[in-house]
Design a protein around this motif. Sequence first.
Motif, short mmCIF file in Angstrom:
data_model
loop_
_atom_site.label_atom_id
_atom_site.label_comp_id
_atom_site.label_asym_id
_atom_site.label_seq_id
_atom_site.Cartn_x
_atom_site.Cartn_y
_atom_site.Cartn_z
N ASP A 46 57.09 41.83 33.01
CA ASP A 46 57.39 41.24 34.32
C ASP A 46 57.57 42.31 35.39
O ASP A 46 58.28 42.11 36.38
CB ASP A 46 58.66 40.37 34.24
CG ASP A 46 58.48 39.20 33.30
OD1 ASP A 46 57.46 38.50 33.43
OD2 ASP A 46 59.34 38.99 32.43
N ASP A 98 57.28 44.48 38.56
CA ASP A 98 56.88 44.23 39.94
C ASP A 98 57.09 45.52 40.72
O ASP A 98 58.21 45.97 40.92
CB ASP A 98 57.71 43.11 40.56
CG ASP A 98 57.23 42.72 41.96
OD1 ASP A 98 56.43 43.48 42.54
OD2 ASP A 98 57.68 41.69 42.49
N SER A 127 50.91 49.75 39.94
CA SER A 127 50.46 48.45 39.43
C SER A 127 49.18 48.61 38.63
O SER A 127 49.00 47.99 37.58
CB SER A 127 50.23 47.46 40.58
OG SER A 127 51.44 47.06 41.18
N TYR A 170 48.42 47.43 34.87
CA TYR A 170 47.33 46.54 34.48
C TYR A 170 46.51 47.15 33.33
O TYR A 170 46.20 46.46 32.35
CB TYR A 170 46.37 46.28 35.65
CG TYR A 170 46.96 45.62 36.87
CD1 TYR A 170 48.04 44.74 36.78
CD2 TYR A 170 46.43 45.89 38.13
CE1 TYR A 170 48.57 44.14 37.91
CE2 TYR A 170 46.95 45.28 39.27
CZ TYR A 170 48.02 44.43 39.16
OH TYR A 170 48.54 43.85 40.29
N LYS A 214 48.34 38.25 29.89
CA LYS A 214 49.23 38.63 30.98
C LYS A 214 48.47 39.45 32.02
O LYS A 214 48.61 39.22 33.24
CB LYS A 214 50.41 39.43 30.45
CG LYS A 214 51.38 39.94 31.52
CD LYS A 214 52.08 38.81 32.23
CE LYS A 214 53.11 39.32 33.21
NZ LYS A 214 53.78 38.22 33.94
N GLU A 230 47.82 38.52 36.05
CA GLU A 230 48.27 39.40 37.14
C GLU A 230 47.10 39.87 38.00
O GLU A 230 47.19 39.91 39.24
CB GLU A 230 49.02 40.60 36.56
CG GLU A 230 50.33 40.26 35.88
CD GLU A 230 51.37 39.76 36.87
OE1 GLU A 230 51.30 40.12 38.06
OE2 GLU A 230 52.28 39.01 36.44
N ARG A 239 45.70 37.17 40.26
CA ARG A 239 46.53 37.01 41.46
C ARG A 239 46.22 38.10 42.48
O ARG A 239 46.21 37.87 43.69
CB ARG A 239 48.01 37.02 41.09
CG ARG A 239 48.55 35.67 40.65
CD ARG A 239 50.07 35.66 40.65
NE ARG A 239 50.62 36.39 39.53
CZ ARG A 239 50.87 35.83 38.34
NH1 ARG A 239 50.60 34.56 38.13
NH2 ARG A 239 51.38 36.55 37.36
N ARG A 240 45.99 39.31 41.98
CA ARG A 240 45.69 40.43 42.86
C ARG A 240 44.34 40.23 43.55
O ARG A 240 44.17 40.51 44.73
CB ARG A 240 45.68 41.74 42.06
CG ARG A 240 45.78 42.97 42.95
CD ARG A 240 47.18 43.10 43.48
NE ARG A 240 47.29 44.16 44.47
CZ ARG A 240 47.27 43.95 45.79
NH1 ARG A 240 47.16 42.74 46.25
NH2 ARG A 240 47.40 44.96 46.63
#
Length: 474
Positions: A385, A387, A405, A409, A420, A424, A427-428
């Motif tokens: 999780d 961020d 980030s 990834y 996961k 992510e 969304r990016r």
Amino acid sequence: MEGETVKFDLWGYPVKTTSDDCIAAINSYYHQVLSFGRNRAIILQASINDEDCVLANILAAHFLSSSANPSSASSRLAAARAKLENSTSYEKAIFDSVACLIGADRNDEIVLDLHSKILKEFPRDLVSLKRAQLVCFYLGNPELSLQLVEQVLPQNQQESYIYGMLSFPLLELGRMDEAEKAARRGLEINKQDLWSQHNLCHVFQYECHYKEAVEFMEACSPTWSSCSSFMYTHNWWHVAICYLEGHAPFQKVLEVYDHYIWRELQRSDADRTEVYLNALGLMLRAYVRGHITCTEDRLKTLANCLTDQSTWHKEWLLDLLAVWALASSNEVSKAESLLKSMQSRVYTMSRKKQQSMQRGILLAESLYEYGRGNCQQVIELLGLDFDVNDCKMIGASDEQLEVFSEVWYTVLLDTGHFSKAIDEIERRVKKREGAPFFWRLLEKGYSIAGKEDACVVAKENAKALEAAYFEQTV
């Protein structure tokens, strides 16, 4: 106070001095700060021209506090304090705010409160605004930074530099249209406003207009010759990142690195740590994208420079990147020493600051493991999780944080957490669908997950984007 002992600075505020040269040097210093100039040391001349001037001495103390010999600031601070009783109310306000800022027991909340009071009473003082915004940046608080500039905007609507100072917190808050409008307004007033140039480049990058960003910045680059090492190499860092993101031939990235970032070190007045910061940021981006072999020698040279402990603890972001560079260049003992030293620094902070910086330390530990190739340990440290926006306190823009980030990834994919990772990255991509690298990551994720049709779509999107941006340079 006799009239002949008071003169007025650039903002029109009273300063107790009999020296026109002192005021001229103070005004020159203001310009250097706002234009990211190389000659901020001009403030030392102001205090030489009038040893009793409180404003000259306190501003000199602030400059010296971040110099190679910060202990030298104490004598200027003492000189300012000795004459404080007979200074103007403006000088007293600046003294209080700067003394708190450079004090050993610094409290950022008090610092910002004092600066806010200055800006209410003396709203044309853009250098005090700049100081306050810098504190906000290192606290990861763009909301307050925006509030402060909006507070003084009505009194400065035609001033050079104010719109660049408005644009940056808007960028950090994701308000790109407003940020672009502010940056363009700043450039209408002053085409050589480097901060407005820089902020407009941020907008282009966010919108994946890489070719437009490169053309704009390269056209602006003749105006950068007199700016600080940081701003000079940072603007070229943006150019290199746009080449990299837009999938230009990698030689273009290396040319920017060699000729405009690393070559800055040849200047006699270069700030090494500022150069290293931007050099490292580019090297890590290239590394994440698999350009390891062709950057290996450059990274080793850079890591060798970072074994010099005098470069440590200048910037949290620099330390974080240095931990990775040292660990990935077989300077493991030095990387461990730097990491332990960073951890020790946190223990000296207030409890509130310790709690905030723990996320930065966790990121540093993760980068150490990443540099050593221990991807599973990276995931164990960062978790599922993670961020990166929780790490703003390290003193980095959203664009500078992006690479962490990207590390996450790639490590998610390499450790089997492909579901996961796909979530992510998807969304990016919704935010930056024009970025080829994210489509390549999706291609890899879909391939691992056995989603053949999605993999083909991602691959085709990546190929189309890679061919589009810099086809004229291929």
